[in-house]
Write an enzyme that holds these catalytic residues in place. Structure first.
Site, PDB file in Angstrom:
ATOM      1  N   SER A 203       0.831  -1.199   0.000  1.00  0.00           N
ATOM      2  CA  SER A 203       0.000   0.000   0.000  1.00  0.00           C
ATOM      3  C   SER A 203       0.875   1.262   0.000  1.00  0.00           C
ATOM      4  O   SER A 203       1.687   1.448  -0.897  1.00  0.00           O
ATOM      5  CB  SER A 203      -0.963  -0.039   1.192  1.00  0.00           C
ATOM      6  OG  SER A 203      -1.961   0.947   1.078  1.00  0.00           O
ATOM      7  N   ASP A 311      -8.705  -3.848  -6.299  1.00  0.00           N
ATOM      8  CA  ASP A 311      -8.089  -3.457  -5.035  1.00  0.00           C
ATOM      9  C   ASP A 311      -9.096  -2.715  -4.157  1.00  0.00           C
ATOM     10  O   ASP A 311      -9.765  -1.774  -4.601  1.00  0.00           O
ATOM     11  CB  ASP A 311      -6.881  -2.571  -5.315  1.00  0.00           C
ATOM     12  CG  ASP A 311      -6.162  -2.165  -4.049  1.00  0.00           C
ATOM     13  OD1 ASP A 311      -5.298  -2.926  -3.593  1.00  0.00           O
ATOM     14  OD2 ASP A 311      -6.486  -1.089  -3.512  1.00  0.00           O
ATOM     15  N   HIS A 359      -6.478  -6.250  -0.482  1.00  0.00           N
ATOM     16  CA  HIS A 359      -5.533  -5.145  -0.291  1.00  0.00           C
ATOM     17  C   HIS A 359      -4.468  -5.609   0.692  1.00  0.00           C
ATOM     18  O   HIS A 359      -4.761  -6.330   1.634  1.00  0.00           O
ATOM     19  CB  HIS A 359      -6.248  -3.898   0.240  1.00  0.00           C
ATOM     20  CG  HIS A 359      -5.395  -2.663   0.239  1.00  0.00           C
ATOM     21  ND1 HIS A 359      -4.906  -2.099  -0.918  1.00  0.00           N
ATOM     22  CD2 HIS A 359      -4.921  -1.892   1.266  1.00  0.00           C
ATOM     23  CE1 HIS A 359      -4.187  -1.026  -0.621  1.00  0.00           C
ATOM     24  NE2 HIS A 359      -4.177  -0.884   0.695  1.00  0.00           N
TER      25      HIS A 359
END
Length: 527
Positions: A203, A311, A359
């Protein structure tokens, strides 16, 4: 440990029954057995992979005299854990993720709700970390024997901030923290022998890798006075410049499209953006360099991309949280967004992209076993590693004229893990992008009433969330139960019961089929 205690107790009991004491005959040869059992099972034993030294990451905070700070002014640092193979000259440096803040309101909200991403005040002295940072070979087949570094995220700036002074009362030192970690590591005697460094991030941490990997390689070369092979692995950081489904007033971090948030954030962060990308984009468009598809083409070091085509963070920023449900039009937008992600990922030299709603994949315990086209992620990384071995050889040829750069002496390590593959590897082995090909699904034979059969399908259908059977299931927003592919379609007002009826099957029969059979039936059956 329990088995050891039981064995110890049984042996002592048997010896006492037979009239022996631990201090007499037992103390010579038999004590050696107990000593070895103790050594193997002692959590403090330096030779045990179960020892605390190899299981837990130890925190090293920078001295107070350092000129880097977390948002609130506290001193940052990093965690390290040595390889269980003392000879390993490979290092994995992981950048933590956790969104960002872009104005006074979002930064204050972050301070209240995610204080550990804002300050180092309550960081523990040691941490046990899993996923790609695990030393368990089953959980982490590719990197379990690497020396590992974990850098906590407390700058809220996508690891980009470089300004020394405060902005609006806060420090944004993301890139400065990375510089300080690298400088500190180069003083470590073990790190000075490094041959390979993998910069990894999930991320926001993945964006940090994209922004900093080339610069950090130059810094390492300067500090070590020799070349080191550097590569990156970026997880869940391929954010897209794609029109949102609906407009937003951008008051909340999860609701703000990337362009708006990044333009505002850059005013706070004073970010360090790679010069090549910055120049290419031009004045006023530098924010695009935070986008994976934009920055990737400017990278000099090999970087592998791991991405969910749907995502979860991208869906939130695009105003289509998957479990919110809605209309067919909204579901069509989600499919188009996934298709656009797949299209942009084709530029990546190495990529693994599955059509899941997910994610931060690498932090999960099952990360290695997600599959695309029946090939698991850890297998794909093995093929990528084989490609990297070829790149390493090219570097060695360039430095052979200066033997001092490559001379390391005889290694006492004979059993170091070697790459599983060698030679020329088909590029398709490390470039996997899910496509939900119907041609791969129609091999299932499905018996339908009234002699109905599967019609000839097109090569591919629009991408569908969860079409990959290895995706982690979603939880239904009302019942909390695991959702099937059928449940997801019903959430978007697709009348599955009418489709099933037209095919002459019951909903019960349809639900008993696996995901691939359901897709094949719903998208390919002649009605």
């Amino acid at each position: 440990m329990k088995s050891y205690l039981i064995l110890n107790t049984l042996l002592l009991s048997l010896l006492k029954i037979n009239g022996f004491s631990k201090s007499s005959w037992f103390s010579s040869k038999t004590s050696l057995i107990f000593d070895r059992i103790n050594k193997l099972n002692d959590p403090q034993s330096s030779n045990s992979i179960h020892s605390r030294k190899y299981q837990y990451f130890q925190l090293k905070k920078f001295p107070n005299s350092t000129n880097v700070r977390c948002n609130d002014g506290s001193i940052p640092g990093y965690y390290t854990r040595p390889s269980t193979t003392n000879c390993s000259k490979k290092w994995l440096i992981f950048l933590e993720g956790g969104w960002y803040c872009f104005n006074n309101n979002t930064c204050e909200s972050r301070r209240r709700t995610h204080y550990d991403l804002f300050s180092s005040e309550f960081w523990s002295s040691e941490r046990q970390l899993g996923g790609i940072l695990s030393n368990n070979e089953r959980i982490n087949p590719n990197f379990h024997d690497y020396n590992s570094v974990y850098i906590p995220y407390c700058s809220s700036d996508l690891w980009s901030g470089k300004q020394l002074e405060k902005t609006n009362g806060l420090y944004f030192h993301g890139s400065r923290i990375l510089d300080t970690v690298v400088d500190d590591l180069t003083q470590n005697q073990h790190f000075k022998k490094v041959h390979e460094v993998a910069f990894v991030g999930s991320s926001a941490g993945g964006i940090g890798v994209l922004l900093n990997i080339d610069r950090l390689k130059r810094r390492l070369k300067k500090k070590l006075k020799r070349k080191v092979f550097i590569h990156g692995i970026v997880d869940s950081a391929w954010f897209l410049d794609y029109p949102a489904y609906r407009q937003s007033n951008c008051t909340h971090i999860y609701e703000c499209p990337p362009e708006n948030a990044l333009r505002n954030g850059m005013k706070l962060w004073n970010p360090r953006i790679p010069r090549r990308c910055k120049k290419f984009q031009g004045r006023g468009r530098e924010w695009k360099c935070f986008m994976g598809p934009v920055i990737y083409r400017h990278l000099k070091n090999p970087t592998f991309i791991i991405q969910s085509l749907f995502d979860d963070a991208q869906l939130q920023m695009s105003k289509v949280p998957i479990l919110e449900g809605g209309s067919n039009k909204k579901f069509s937008y989600i499919q188009q967004l996934g298709g656009f992600a797949a299209q942009t990922l084709r530029q990546a030299k190495g990529v693994f992209a599955h059509s899941c709603v997910d994610h931060e994949i690498l932090t999960k315990s099952n990360w290695a076993y997600v599959s695309v086209n029946n090939q698991r992620l850890h297998e794909t990384l093995n093929y990528w590693q084989a490609y990297l071995e070829g790149e390493k050889k090219k570097i060695k040829k360039k430095v052979q004229k200066n033997p001092k750069l490559i001379k390391t002496g005889k290694s006492p390590c004979k059993n170091l893990r070697k790459p599983k593959f060698s030679g020329n590897i088909d590029q398709s082995k490390y470039q996997l992008i899910d496509s939900c090909h119907i041609s791969q699904i129609t091999s299932y034979k499905i018996q339908l009433p009234h002699n109905r059969t599967l019609s000839r399908c097109a090569n591919a259908i629009p991408l569908i969330p969860l079409c990959n059977p290895t995706c982690s299931p979603l939880s239904h927003p009302i019942s909390g139960l695991s959702m099937s592919f059928i449940d997801l379609l019903e959430l978007y007002n697709v009348r599955i019961n009418l489709i099933a009826k037209s095919l002459g099957i019951s909903m019960e029969q349809l639900r008993k089929m696996n995901t691939q059979q359901q897709i094949s039936l719903l998208y390919c059956s002649s009605r």
